[in-house]
Structures are given as structure tokens and as C-alpha cells.
Design an enzyme around this catalytic site. Structure first.
Site, PDB file in Angstrom:
ATOM      1  N   ASP A  84       0.951  -1.200   0.158  1.00 16.22           N
ATOM      2  CA  ASP A  84       0.096   0.096  -0.155  1.00 16.22           C
ATOM      3  C   ASP A  84       1.111   1.219  -0.122  1.00 16.22           C
ATOM      4  O   ASP A  84       2.084   1.145   0.166  1.00 16.22           O
ATOM      5  CB  ASP A  84      -0.995  -0.003   1.266  1.00 16.22           C
ATOM      6  CG  ASP A  84      -2.233   0.826   1.093  1.00 16.22           C
ATOM      7  OD1 ASP A  84      -2.391   1.548   0.083  1.00 16.22           O
ATOM      8  OD2 ASP A  84      -3.145   0.860   1.861  1.00 16.22           O
ATOM      9  N   ASP A 119      -3.870   7.159  -3.676  1.00 11.62           N
ATOM     10  CA  ASP A 119      -5.135   7.482  -3.835  1.00 11.62           C
ATOM     11  C   ASP A 119      -5.789   8.378  -2.592  1.00 11.62           C
ATOM     12  O   ASP A 119      -5.186   8.248  -1.293  1.00 11.62           O
ATOM     13  CB  ASP A 119      -6.156   6.364  -3.859  1.00 11.62           C
ATOM     14  CG  ASP A 119      -6.099   5.309  -2.893  1.00 11.62           C
ATOM     15  OD1 ASP A 119      -4.881   4.903  -2.553  1.00 11.62           O
ATOM     16  OD2 ASP A 119      -6.914   5.151  -1.823  1.00 11.62           O
ATOM     17  N   ALA A 190     -11.750   2.953   1.177  1.00 10.15           N
ATOM     18  CA  ALA A 190     -12.409   3.786   1.979  1.00 10.15           C
ATOM     19  C   ALA A 190     -13.692   3.135   2.543  1.00 10.15           C
ATOM     20  O   ALA A 190     -14.564   3.843   2.912  1.00 10.15           O
ATOM     21  CB  ALA A 190     -12.705   5.133   1.646  1.00 10.15           C
ATOM     22  N   CYS A 273     -13.274 -22.184  18.796  1.00  9.60           N
ATOM     23  CA  CYS A 273     -13.103 -23.088  17.628  1.00  9.60           C
ATOM     24  C   CYS A 273     -12.516 -24.329  17.913  1.00  9.60           C
ATOM     25  O   CYS A 273     -12.155 -24.638  19.302  1.00  9.60           O
ATOM     26  CB  CYS A 273     -12.724 -22.333  16.488  1.00  9.60           C
ATOM     27  SG  CYS A 273     -10.951 -22.309  16.159  1.00  9.60           S
ATOM     28  N   CYS A 275      -9.371 -24.994  16.259  1.00  9.83           N
ATOM     29  CA  CYS A 275      -8.084 -24.907  15.798  1.00  9.83           C
ATOM     30  C   CYS A 275      -6.957 -25.362  16.865  1.00  9.83           C
ATOM     31  O   CYS A 275      -7.392 -25.754  17.944  1.00  9.83           O
ATOM     32  CB  CYS A 275      -7.601 -23.602  15.373  1.00  9.83           C
ATOM     33  SG  CYS A 275      -7.423 -22.350  16.963  1.00  9.83           S
ATOM     34  N   CYS A 278      -7.136 -23.337  20.060  1.00  9.18           N
ATOM     35  CA  CYS A 278      -8.342 -23.577  20.943  1.00  9.18           C
ATOM     36  C   CYS A 278      -8.257 -25.171  21.481  1.00  9.18           C
ATOM     37  O   CYS A 278      -9.086 -25.238  22.480  1.00  9.18           O
ATOM     38  CB  CYS A 278      -9.635 -23.291  19.868  1.00  9.18           C
ATOM     39  SG  CYS A 278      -9.726 -21.365  19.650  1.00  9.18           S
TER      40      CYS A 278
HETATM   41  N1  GUN Z   1      -6.417   0.895   3.284  1.00 15.58           N
HETATM   42  C1  GUN Z   1      -7.721   0.764   3.725  1.00 15.58           C
HETATM   43  N2  GUN Z   1      -8.363   1.663   3.093  1.00 15.58           N
HETATM   44  C2  GUN Z   1      -7.567   2.185   2.127  1.00 15.58           C
HETATM   45  C3  GUN Z   1      -7.909   3.116   1.043  1.00 15.58           C
HETATM   46  O1  GUN Z   1      -8.866   3.620   0.830  1.00 15.58           O
HETATM   47  N3  GUN Z   1      -6.725   3.273   0.072  1.00 15.58           N
HETATM   48  C4  GUN Z   1      -5.605   2.564   0.187  1.00 15.58           C
HETATM   49  N4  GUN Z   1      -4.589   3.048  -0.513  1.00 15.58           N
HETATM   50  N5  GUN Z   1      -5.442   1.778   1.324  1.00 15.58           N
HETATM   51  C5  GUN Z   1      -6.279   1.561   2.186  1.00 15.58           C
HETATM   52 ZN    ZN Z   2      -9.329 -21.554  17.341  1.00 13.15          ZN
END
Ligand code: GUN
Ligand code: ZN
Length: 658
Positions: A84, A119, A190, A273, A275, A278
Site C-alpha cells: 500500500d 489514492d 475507504a 473453535c 484450531c 483452541c
Molecule cells: N487501506 C484501507 N482503505 C484504504 C484506501 O481507501 N486506500 C488505500 N490505498 N489503502 C487503504
Molecule cells: Zn481457534
């Protein structure tokens, strides 16, 4: 780079191909902290991870190491990595110290597999002006990133994020413009605030409106979606990737993720659970542990349930039971029930992608099931059907109804115009949940018999039937309603008892013609089954298997779903009788010899097709002069066939070459 293997509603099982390996989707990408990572997520099932390029960039030591040795070495993961861009930091702190171009260049320099442009995550419910001005910047940056990638011949795959806040037209607009850019993946951004505040209904609106305009051939990522409770719902809307910091953030806070919601350790009497964690520890064991050890164990559980849910989702897509899973999951919280009810508003969109026939039966799990694409599709078929003079409505029997309905059918009450009943001039239909009215002649066709509904009806289902019967009856001069239907639907009518004896006469020729009309369109039955019709049945099941004119095979009837599968002669007859584009896929000149030869048809050779085609339909393959070249089975719906540039569209059964 992305191949679709199986579909159910808008959900798909796919394979995302990267330099560092292939990933089966829907997939979850655990978020890796470039400095603080304590858990080896690969060990617990992660095939792909996501980390933050901006955090690396901001830290001199990490930055240098990433540039020198590469990102994979830095975070010690040798599978595909997505990064990201710092947009999330932008949304939290209001500012970042990097430009769009810088962050793209940086992601390329550290050899990430999938990078993201900078973005602007516009929060939900902001004013329109803000959403529009943010969106303008998001689009400019996406464009800049794609151009940069093209100019510099960069291998890194590129995310272009859909924004637009909760303005659905802006989401559509953004998705449409991004699709033109030819980015490699489309995240939907978002949405974290919507999920954190349980605005799942708005989440459905945002995702479905983004999906409407996103290219089907490109994977879509729901950014910041990490709670396994919503994976099935989002997969059904077409999300292929999820990312989760939730597994570790919740663990920091002593919270367990499950598909039924979140559990706090302090409230646990039992582990949630089965796993490894757990089964090995009790809640008391964990409460007595040092914080760090406890956190890592809870994170391990959180990853386990998340990956288990994704496996379940992929299996459900393969077998065609994704909506049953969604309806089950959405009972975990009223806000999720709102979401699945809202999804019912998009039945038309889902229907376009939903395969015509599935391996699993349709299970009614509650009133939301009435909003599924199969129900909508059947109603559309019923409306298109030519109506006879009278309608005879019967109560349900065991399925297939037509097999168990015989002899004198009981007491009937009359509605509408009164005249003598000519049983040949009447439509016989069963009134049942969830398909409303089921013509007896087509009742074996999927999913009209391949479904299961509780015997005790809920009020929504009864109301659905009442309205359906009421509206549909209007197409007939006279309607005869069986006394049990009247009783079940609480319709008044005791004083118009019909004295004629009503019987249903089974007629195989009528039945195959009705099925052909239901499957291929009105008129197909007469055209296909002309001549000396000869019906061959299975000795074991008594079901129709092959239909001939004299000794010439016209169609086979598939045992599992009673759809008709064309032979060469069947294809010829259907082609001659049905007007152009009906049941047809038109291919270009180049692919003509291949089609004639029986080779499968690829999307890129298709110039046009009937909008009613859905995956698993039997279709005709023609050239631009409408000459029949071949026939086969559609692997995709019309909207996908028209849009996709790669992959198979039709699995050809036979070419028409002698
Ligand atoms: N991680 C969570 N929401 C967003 C987003 O709207 N844009 C980006 N780039 N990363 C995110
Ligand atoms: Zn578990």
C-alpha cells in the site's frame, strides 16, 4: 494474469498470477508490519501478504535494506507481496511526506509484486463537494501511475483504487474511468469506516455500484476488510481479495475473530473453535499467560478461522452454494441481515453472472432466499411464456411434482370468467416456495425441482405466493385453484366450486416442447421437435434421455438438470427457427475455421452475442453472416463474454464441418 475457474452469483474462484507464484482467490492477505512483525503468517496459510511501502520509505534503515536486498528479503516472505502507498496514513494523519510518483517509483525499486498509487480515501458521508474534489485527485494519480508504468516498461502490477465516498454515482463514475485505464487490480477503498460502524447495508451499495463498472477480468480487492464474518457476503458481490490487520489488531486487544462475530477473552467460558490454539488451551490458560505469548496465540487462531472461511467460500463457489453460505453468515448480526436484504435489490446484477445450472440444489434459508437470482430468472421466463386460456393451480407434492401428480386432482374453485374447461387449453402449475408458479411441464428443469424449502412456511413466503398468484392470474380468462392452495394462501372462495373433474394428462411431446421453449425461447420446441418424434427413456430412472426424429438424434436431456443438449441436427433446427442473435455467439472471420473444426471459442474472437446467455447455456456459434459454424456450452455470461479479452467463452461441442 487473472483467470476465473468457477463462478456463483458474482463470486468467482480465480487464480492470480505473479512473479512470486500463483494465488487462489478469494484470498486473504495478512497485513505485515515491516518492523514489528511477530507472526510467520506463511506458516498459518497465507499465500500472499500486504505491507506498507510508505512505512518502509519513512524509515531510513528499512528503506535502505529494501532497496539493497528487496522487499521479499526485508519482510522474509517469498510469495507474492502487495504494498500500500501511504493512503491510509493520509486518511488518518491528513498528510504524507511522499508524492504519488515517488511512491510508485519506490515500490518498483523494492520489487513489490503489486504496487498502489496514492489514492485519497474519502470517508463515508462527507459532503459531495469534498467527495468530488478528492476523486478528481485519486483519478489523476491513478492515471499518472499507469502512464509511468507504461513509459518505463515496469513489471510491477498496479492497483487503482475506487473511491467516491458513499455517493454511488461517484463510485460508478470512478470505477468506469479506472476500468478504461487498464490497471491490473481494482481495490475498493475507504470502506473501513463503514465496516467499523456496522454500516454493512451501505457497504453493499458501495461495493455493488463499484462492481457495476469494474472490468470482470480484473481482480477486485476490498481494502481493509479483515473480519471473516463478512467474507462470504463480499465474495458473492465479486470481491477477490481481502486484507487483514484485524488478525493482529484484535489479538492485541484479546479478541477472537469468528464467522459469528467477535469474542472477548474476558468473556470466554469456552474456546471458540477447534484450531490448534483452541484445542490446546483453555480461556483460563490464556488469561494467565504473558501478554505477548497470548497475543500471538490469538492471532494464530484469528488467521486460522479467516483462512478456513476462505476455503469454505471457494468450495461453495465450486458447488454453487455461495448464497446459502451468505444467508447463513448474515444471520450473525442484524446489520448483516440488512446487508443481505439490500443485496436482494441488486438481484438483476447478480443474475447476469449467475450460472444457469449448479451442482448443488437451491436451499431456502429464509425470506431473503426469495430475492435470489434463480427466483428472478424464473419469473422472467414465466412472464415471457405464452399463456393458454385457463390456469389450473395445484398444491405442491413431492418433487419432481409432475412425477407425483396424477389421477383426479381434488376440489377446485373458480375465478374469473366462467366457461367449460378444455384441459388441453389450460396451463397446469404448482404453487410453491420459492419459485412461485411452476409449470408442470418444465418442473424437472434446474432449479425448479432441485430445491428444498421448509414445510412450515414463513409469512413472507406466503405473502410472496399470494401476490404472485394474484398478479399472474390476470393473464388468464379463468383460474381454477385447488382447495389446498386456497387454504394454504388463505384465499376466500368457497362458493365457486367447480364440478368438472380435473386431471393432468402427462404428455412427453408437450413436455419436451415446453422445456425447449423455457430453455431456448418461445418457438424452439415446435422447431426442434418436428417430424417423427421418438423419445428414449432411461430404463433405470424412467427419465427422458434422447430425442430423435426417426433415427436422427435431435437432443439429449441431461439427467442432472433436465436441460437439453443439442446434437448437430438440433443445432441446425434451432438456428433455422430462432431469429438472429437468439441463443447465438457471433465470432469473427479469423476464428471461423477453428469453430467449424470444433475448436473452443475464445472471448477475444466474439464480436457479439445474445444478452440472455448465461454460463452453462447451450449456444449456437455463428459468423457475422449468421451462418451456423458450431454449437457448444457457454462458460461465461453474455456480459462477461462481451467484455473479457482473454480466456474461453464457449466450450464447443461440435463444429458443423462435414
Ligand atoms: N487501506 C484501507 N482503505 C484504504 C484506501 O481507501 N486506500 C488505500 N490505498 N489503502 C487503504
Ligand atoms: Zn481457534
Amino acid at each position: 494474469m487473472f483467470e476465473i475457474k468457477a463462478k456463483d452469483n458474482m463470486g468467482r474462484v480465480g487464480v492470480l498470477k505473479t512473479k512470486h507464484g500463483n494465488v487462489k482467490t478469494p484470498a486473504l492477505m495478512p497485513v505485515i508490519h515491516p518492523r514489528k512483525q511477530a507472526i510467520d503468517v506463511g506458516k498459518y496459510g497465507a499465500d500472499i501478504v500486504i505491507t506498507n511501502a510508505y512505512l518502509i520509505y519513512k524509515d531510513e534503515e528499512l528503506k535502505q535494506k529494501a532497496i539493497d536486498e528487496g522487499l521479499h528479503k526485508l519482510i522474509n516472505f517469498d510469495g507474492p507481496i502487495m504494498t500500500d502507498s501511504g493512503s491510509f496514513q493520509l486518511s488518518v494523519y491528513g498528510d504524507v511526506e511522499i508524492t504519488n510518483r515517488e511512491v510508485i517509483e519506490f515500490q518498483e525499486s523494492i520489487k513489490t509484486d503489486i504496487g498502489t498509487s496514492l489514492d485519497i480515501p474519502t470517508a463515508p458521508f462527507v459532503d459531495r463537494e469534498k467527495a468530488e474534489s478528492d476523486l478528481k485527485i485519486t483519478l489523476e494519480r491513478a492515471k499518472e501511475a499507469v502512464e509511468f508504468k507504461k513509459e518505463n516498461n515496469i513489471e510491477m502490477l498496479l492497483n487503482s483504487v475506487v473511491q467516491g465516498s458513499t455517493y454511488l454515482d461517484l463510485r460508478q463514475d470512478c470505477a468506469r474511468q479506472l476500468s478504461k485505464l487498464d490497471a491490473d487490480l481494482y481495490p475498493i477503498g475507504a470502506v473501513v469506516p463503514l465496516m467499523e460502524s456496522y454500516h454493512y447495508k451501505d457497504l453493499v451499495d458501495v461495493v455493488m455500484n463499484s462492481m457495476k463498472e469494474l472490468s470482470d477480468s480484473v481482480p477486485r480487492h476490498l481494502m481493509g476488510a479483515g473480519h471473516p464474518m463478512i467474507f462470504a457476503l463480499c465474495a458473492a458481490m465479486g470481491c477477490d481479495l481481502f486484507d487483514s490487520a484485524a488478525y493482529i489488531l484484535y489479538a492485541e486487544d484479546d479478541r477472537f475473530l469468528t464467522t459469528r462475530g467477535t469474542y472477548k477473552l474476558e468473556n470466554l467460558h469456552e474456546m471458540p473453535c477447534s484450531c490448534e490454539v483452541c484445542t490446546k488451551y483453555t480461556p483460563d490458560d490464556l488469561r494467565a499467560m504473558p501478554k505477548k505469548q497470548r497475543r500471538d496465540l490469538i492471532a494464530q487462531h484469528n488467521l486460522h478461522v479467516s483462512f478456513a472461511e476462505l476455503r469454505r467460500i471457494r468450495q461453495a463457489i465450486y458447488e454453487g452454494s455461495l448464497m446459502e453460505l451468505v444467508e447463513e453468515r448474515c444471520r450473525a448480526h442484524p446489520a448483516l441481515l440488512d446487508a443481505v436484504r439490500q443485496l436482494g435489490m441488486y438481484a438483476c446484477d447478480l443474475e447476469k453472472y449467475d450460472p444457469r445450472s449448479k451442482k448443488s440444489a437451491f436451499f431456502y434459508t429464509g425470506p431473503e432466499s426469495l430475492g435470489r437470482s434463480e427466483v428472478l430468472r424464473h419469473i422472467q421466463k414465466l412472464m415471457a411464456m405464452p399463456k393458454k386460456r385457463d390456469l389450473i393451480l395445484l398444491p405442491p407434492s413431492r418433487k419432481p411434482y409432475s412425477k407425483f401428480i396424477s389421477g383426479k386432482l381434488g376440489d377446485f374453485y373458480r375465478y374469473g370468467e366462467e366457461h367449460d374447461i378444455d384441459l388441453d387449453n389450460a396451463d397446469f402449475m404448482v404453487v410453491d416456495v420459492p419459485f412461485g408458479l411452476i409449470p408442470l411441464e418444465v418442473d424437472e428443469v434446474y432449479p425448479l425441482s432441485q430445491n428444498s424449502t421448509p414445510k412450515i412456511r414463513d409469512v413472507d413466503a406466503v405473502e410472496f405466493l399470494q401476490e404472485f398468484v394474484d398478479e399472474f392470474s390476470g393473464y388468464y380468462e379463468q383460474v381454477l385453484i385447488h382447495s389446498r392452495v386456497l387454504k394454504d394462501l388463505e384465499i376466500e372462495g368457497e362458493n365457486n366450486l367447480v364440478d368438472a373433474e380435473i386431471r393432468y394428462a402427462k404428455d412427453d411431446v408437450k413436455k419436451i416442447k415446453a422445456i425447449a421453449d423455457y430453455q431456448f425461447g418461445v418457438g424452439a420446441g415446435e422447431a426442434l421437435f418436428d417430424g417423427n418424434i421418438n423419445i428414449e427413456k432411461s430404463k433405470k430412472t424412467g427419465k427422458i434421455r434422447h430425442i430423435y426424429d426417426g433415427k436422427t438424434l435431435i437432443v439429449n436431456m441431461r439427467a442432472s438438470d433436465s436441460f437439453l443438449v443439442l446434437s448437430k441436427e438440433g443445432a441446425r433446427r434451432l438456428h433455422a427457427a430462432m431469429p438472429s442473435l437468439s441463443n447465438r455467439v457471433v465470432v469473427n472471420k479469423d476464428s471461423e475455421p477453428f469453430a467449424l473444426d470444433g475448436k473452443s471459442v475464445f472471448c477475444k474472437f466474439v464480436v457479439d452475442c445474445d444478452d440472455n446467455i448465461r454460463s452453462n447455456d447451450e449456444v449456437l456459434i455463428v459468423n457475422e453472416e449468421d451462418e451456423l459454424l458450431a454449437y457448444g456450452k457457454a462458460l461465461l455470461g453474455a456480459c462477461e463474454i462481451k467484455e473479457l479479452k482473454t480466456g474461453q467463452a464457449i466450450k464447443t461441442r461440435k463444429g458443423m464441418k462435414k
